[in-house]
Design a protein around this motif. Structure first.
Motif, PDB file in Angstrom:
ATOM      1  N   ASN A  35      31.803 -42.418 -51.564  1.00 47.63           N
ATOM      2  CA  ASN A  35      31.934 -41.369 -50.559  1.00 47.63           C
ATOM      3  C   ASN A  35      32.961 -40.335 -50.988  1.00 47.63           C
ATOM      4  O   ASN A  35      33.848 -40.624 -51.789  1.00 47.63           O
ATOM      5  CB  ASN A  35      32.371 -41.967 -49.209  1.00 47.63           C
ATOM      6  N   PHE A  36      32.858 -39.166 -50.407  1.00 46.96           N
ATOM      7  CA  PHE A  36      33.851 -38.122 -50.591  1.00 46.96           C
ATOM      8  C   PHE A  36      34.859 -38.249 -49.461  1.00 46.96           C
ATOM      9  O   PHE A  36      34.496 -38.566 -48.333  1.00 46.96           O
ATOM     10  CB  PHE A  36      33.192 -36.738 -50.537  1.00 46.96           C
ATOM     11  N   GLN A  37      36.132 -37.986 -49.764  1.00 46.29           N
ATOM     12  CA  GLN A  37      37.130 -38.067 -48.704  1.00 46.29           C
ATOM     13  C   GLN A  37      38.358 -37.247 -49.075  1.00 46.29           C
ATOM     14  O   GLN A  37      38.804 -37.242 -50.217  1.00 46.29           O
ATOM     15  CB  GLN A  37      37.547 -39.520 -48.458  1.00 46.29           C
ATOM     16  N   LEU A  38      38.887 -36.570 -48.068  1.00 50.08           N
ATOM     17  CA  LEU A  38      40.166 -35.879 -48.174  1.00 50.08           C
ATOM     18  C   LEU A  38      41.130 -36.654 -47.300  1.00 50.08           C
ATOM     19  O   LEU A  38      40.932 -36.759 -46.089  1.00 50.08           O
ATOM     20  CB  LEU A  38      40.043 -34.427 -47.696  1.00 50.08           C
ATOM     21  N   TYR A  39      42.156 -37.228 -47.902  1.00 47.56           N
ATOM     22  CA  TYR A  39      43.122 -38.034 -47.160  1.00 47.56           C
ATOM     23  C   TYR A  39      44.228 -37.139 -46.614  1.00 47.56           C
ATOM     24  O   TYR A  39      44.515 -36.076 -47.176  1.00 47.56           O
ATOM     25  CB  TYR A  39      43.750 -39.092 -48.082  1.00 47.56           C
ATOM     26  N   GLN A  40      44.885 -37.598 -45.553  1.00 43.13           N
ATOM     27  CA  GLN A  40      46.012 -36.852 -45.003  1.00 43.13           C
ATOM     28  C   GLN A  40      47.125 -36.801 -46.043  1.00 43.13           C
ATOM     29  O   GLN A  40      47.389 -37.792 -46.711  1.00 43.13           O
ATOM     30  CB  GLN A  40      46.519 -37.514 -43.715  1.00 43.13           C
ATOM     31  N   ASN A  41      47.741 -35.640 -46.168  1.00 40.68           N
ATOM     32  CA  ASN A  41      48.832 -35.498 -47.130  1.00 40.68           C
ATOM     33  C   ASN A  41      50.013 -36.382 -46.752  1.00 40.68           C
ATOM     34  O   ASN A  41      50.165 -36.775 -45.596  1.00 40.68           O
ATOM     35  CB  ASN A  41      49.267 -34.032 -47.238  1.00 40.68           C
ATOM     36  N   TYR A  42      50.846 -36.686 -47.761  1.00 42.00           N
ATOM     37  CA  TYR A  42      52.020 -37.510 -47.518  1.00 42.00           C
ATOM     38  C   TYR A  42      53.191 -36.949 -48.312  1.00 42.00           C
ATOM     39  O   TYR A  42      53.025 -36.680 -49.502  1.00 42.00           O
ATOM     40  CB  TYR A  42      51.762 -38.959 -47.918  1.00 42.00           C
ATOM     41  N   PRO A  43      54.338 -36.767 -47.768  1.00 44.42           N
ATOM     42  CA  PRO A  43      54.620 -36.885 -46.335  1.00 44.42           C
ATOM     43  C   PRO A  43      54.095 -35.675 -45.564  1.00 44.42           C
ATOM     44  O   PRO A  43      53.800 -34.638 -46.144  1.00 44.42           O
ATOM     45  CB  PRO A  43      56.146 -36.931 -46.287  1.00 44.42           C
ATOM     46  N   ASN A  44      54.018 -35.826 -44.271  1.00 48.13           N
ATOM     47  CA  ASN A  44      53.599 -34.749 -43.382  1.00 48.13           C
ATOM     48  C   ASN A  44      54.251 -34.985 -42.022  1.00 48.13           C
ATOM     49  O   ASN A  44      53.929 -35.983 -41.390  1.00 48.13           O
ATOM     50  CB  ASN A  44      52.080 -34.716 -43.232  1.00 48.13           C
ATOM     51  N   PRO A  45      55.164 -34.148 -41.604  1.00 51.95           N
ATOM     52  CA  PRO A  45      55.635 -32.894 -42.202  1.00 51.95           C
ATOM     53  C   PRO A  45      56.353 -33.140 -43.541  1.00 51.95           C
ATOM     54  O   PRO A  45      56.791 -34.242 -43.822  1.00 51.95           O
ATOM     55  CB  PRO A  45      56.613 -32.348 -41.171  1.00 51.95           C
ATOM     56  N   PHE A  46      56.456 -32.059 -44.329  1.00 52.88           N
ATOM     57  CA  PHE A  46      57.047 -32.162 -45.652  1.00 52.88           C
ATOM     58  C   PHE A  46      58.001 -31.011 -45.926  1.00 52.88           C
ATOM     59  O   PHE A  46      57.975 -30.000 -45.251  1.00 52.88           O
ATOM     60  CB  PHE A  46      55.960 -32.215 -46.724  1.00 52.88           C
ATOM     61  N   ASN A  47      58.858 -31.208 -46.927  1.00 49.34           N
ATOM     62  CA  ASN A  47      59.785 -30.173 -47.397  1.00 49.34           C
ATOM     63  C   ASN A  47      60.313 -30.574 -48.754  1.00 49.34           C
ATOM     64  O   ASN A  47      60.985 -31.582 -48.853  1.00 49.34           O
ATOM     65  CB  ASN A  47      60.939 -29.987 -46.417  1.00 49.34           C
TER      66      ASN A  47
END
Length: 116
Positions: free
Chosen positions: A24-36
């Motif tokens: 399958n295709f998948q875009l995972y949530q970014n980490y960390p989020n929020p980020f800096n």
């Protein structure tokens, strides 16, 4: 040296475990989020063609909250697999950004929050 060689009868073949490739295709949530100031974005490209296919055009872009494209993190043929890219947003203002992935017929968008 006359340019000839002798075949020893041993052939080395590199193999890949195709059972572990994503289907399958998948875009995972970014980490960390929020980020800096940087975040990692993981995505999977599924196997939709036979093994002789050169890959699937995969595009990963970042947009600001007004919908203007900020940067393209990925824009290339990708073989089936799971990948991770890092976005360093040090030069950008705090706020909400969007990451969009397009690969084959797959398209997904997720929200990223930059807090400085």
């Amino acid at each position: 040296m006359d340019g000839s060689f002798e075949y020893s009868g041993i052939l080395s073949v590199e193999t890949q475990n195709f059972a572990s490739l994503p289907t399958n295709f998948q875009l995972y949530q970014n980490y960390p989020n929020p980020f800096n100031p940087s975040t990692k974005i993981k995505f999977s490209v599924g196997q939709i063609c036979n093994l002789s296919c050169p890959g699937i055009r995969t595009i990963l872009k970042i947009y600001n909250s007004l919908g203007a494209e900020i940067t393209a993190l990925v824009n290339e043929l990708k073989s089936p697999g799971t990948y991770e890219v890092e976005w360093n947003a040090a030069g950008f203002a705090s706020g909400i950004y969007f990451c969009e992935m397009n690969s084959g017929k797959y398209s997904e968008t997720m929200k990223l929050i930059l807090i400085k």
